[in-house]
Design an enzyme around this catalytic site. Sequence first.
Site, PDB file in Angstrom:
ATOM      1  N   HIS A  79       0.854  -1.185   0.000  1.00 13.35           N
ATOM      2  CA  HIS A  79       0.000   0.000   0.000  1.00 13.35           C
ATOM      3  C   HIS A  79       0.896   1.244   0.000  1.00 13.35           C
ATOM      4  CE1 HIS A  79      -3.832   2.097   1.130  1.00 13.35           C
ATOM      5  NE2 HIS A  79      -2.961   2.997   1.537  1.00 13.35           N
ATOM      6  N   GLU A 126      -3.076  14.386  11.266  1.00 13.89           N
ATOM      7  CA  GLU A 126      -4.010  14.142  10.168  1.00 13.89           C
ATOM      8  C   GLU A 126      -5.442  14.450  10.576  1.00 13.89           C
ATOM      9  OE1 GLU A 126      -3.467  10.070   9.115  1.00 13.89           O
ATOM     10  OE2 GLU A 126      -1.338  10.278   8.671  1.00 13.89           O
ATOM     11  N   TYR A 150     -15.383   5.612   3.268  1.00 15.00           N
ATOM     12  CA  TYR A 150     -13.920   5.528   3.261  1.00 15.00           C
ATOM     13  C   TYR A 150     -13.522   4.096   3.561  1.00 15.00           C
ATOM     14  CZ  TYR A 150      -9.061   6.355   4.641  1.00 15.00           C
ATOM     15  OH  TYR A 150      -7.700   6.304   4.761  1.00 15.00           O
ATOM     16  N   HIS A 171      -6.383  12.328  13.918  1.00  8.85           N
ATOM     17  CA  HIS A 171      -5.349  11.451  14.455  1.00  8.85           C
ATOM     18  C   HIS A 171      -4.081  12.290  14.543  1.00  8.85           C
ATOM     19  CE1 HIS A 171      -7.936   8.350  12.185  1.00  8.85           C
ATOM     20  NE2 HIS A 171      -8.344   8.430  13.436  1.00  8.85           N
ATOM     21  N   HIS A 208      -3.325   4.788  14.512  1.00  5.11           N
ATOM     22  CA  HIS A 208      -4.600   4.686  13.818  1.00  5.11           C
ATOM     23  C   HIS A 208      -4.472   3.725  12.647  1.00  5.11           C
ATOM     24  CE1 HIS A 208      -2.328   8.127  12.247  1.00  5.11           C
ATOM     25  NE2 HIS A 208      -2.910   7.944  11.079  1.00  5.11           N
TER      26      HIS A 208
END
Length: 430
Positions: free
Chosen positions: A288, A337, A346, A361, A367
């Site tokens: 990712h 963030e 999401y 966060h 998170h």
Amino acid sequence: MAGNIEYMTGFGNEFETEALPGALPIGQFSPQKVKYDLYAEQFNVTAFTAPRADNRRNWFYRIRPSVVQGEYQQIDNGLLRSAPITEATPPPTMLRWDPVPLPTENTDFVDGLVTMAANGSVTGQAGIGIHIYAANRSMTDRYFCNADGELLFVPELGELILHTECGKLSLSKGEIAVIPRGIKFSVELLSEHARGYICENYGHPYVLAERGPVGANGYANDRDFQYPVAAFEDREGYFELVTKFAGNLFRCDLNHSPLDVVAWTGNSAPYKYDLSRFNVMNTVSFDHPDPSIFTVLTSPSGTPGVANIDFVIFPPRWMVAENTFRPPYYHRNMMSEFMGLIEGVYDAKEHGFVPGGASLHNCMSPHGPEADVFDKASNAELAPQRYENTLAFMFESRYIIEPTHYALNGETRQPNYSDCWQGIRKLFKA
């Protein structure tokens, strides 16, 4: 109405536009007399001596210069706040909020501003303010000017027209707009209600993110940014100008509309961008990628690669990574963030994170996906997958984001947000 608005394209270009022929002087900026008996006025959002590549300024040719206004009087800030936030202590706790309720009484854009968080220093010109706007009527004979920072609009509900000194911008869900520090404007609603997010940038004006090894194309392209053409108001009567200055609101009386610019030239004008034009880069092999590949605009700080604020989006896209946990990985980050959702779902938070809502966060707070998302993604068949019906964004900053008293104690805060991770089980096998 919005369909009749004209635009010029190209990010940060040196534009010139006139609503009446010959209103722009040729070969100089401040002649002894300007055609139509207009006044020349320079508008700067950077220092005079800023390097040419960073210098942002306009020349306005207007019916009256901006100095024609009454004395300012301070007014109540309502729920609008600026950094540093001193009314509450920022916790490292992960936070999430439901949408700010839509107003039931007559509320325009200015009166409907609610500050969720801020960081840095508004007078030190570093950091950001994060606000929600929720309105049900247009600004009538009322104008707003923010001397503290540029404003990034991220609509979630309703369609707007931003009437600015440089011209008009239509704005709806799926688009963003930026109004430079100090530009006067009013907000017209084209729908019964309007709601969205505002990132107030105290620091360096937004620029396009660098592409690095990606090369010459991809991400946000210069040609897709739209700027207004000159469109002036020649109106006399009773008007009000509200200005945000050093974190507080002030008002003054005007006997004319301040949007009386007949022509302008420069590179510090409002602009809009359709987020569907963002050219997404993503992995075609494994793992990712970091969310930085989704950066649309950035405000750099004094440290290279560490942003005052990054505006990042998570749009519809294909996911094809092999042997990969595809949702965002669990992480702790030196950047803070603040996330919002424009539409859909999401992928890392399938429950509780809704359009118009938000989450925070902060620096080094852990998170990642909730328990159900982890289980599903860990066992999913990894065929090519199209992420549809989604548009989330993130304001990411190098400074700790400090929630306001309203954000920490208001009814929109979701209690026990951290419970979404409590279902994560021990899977370890020696």
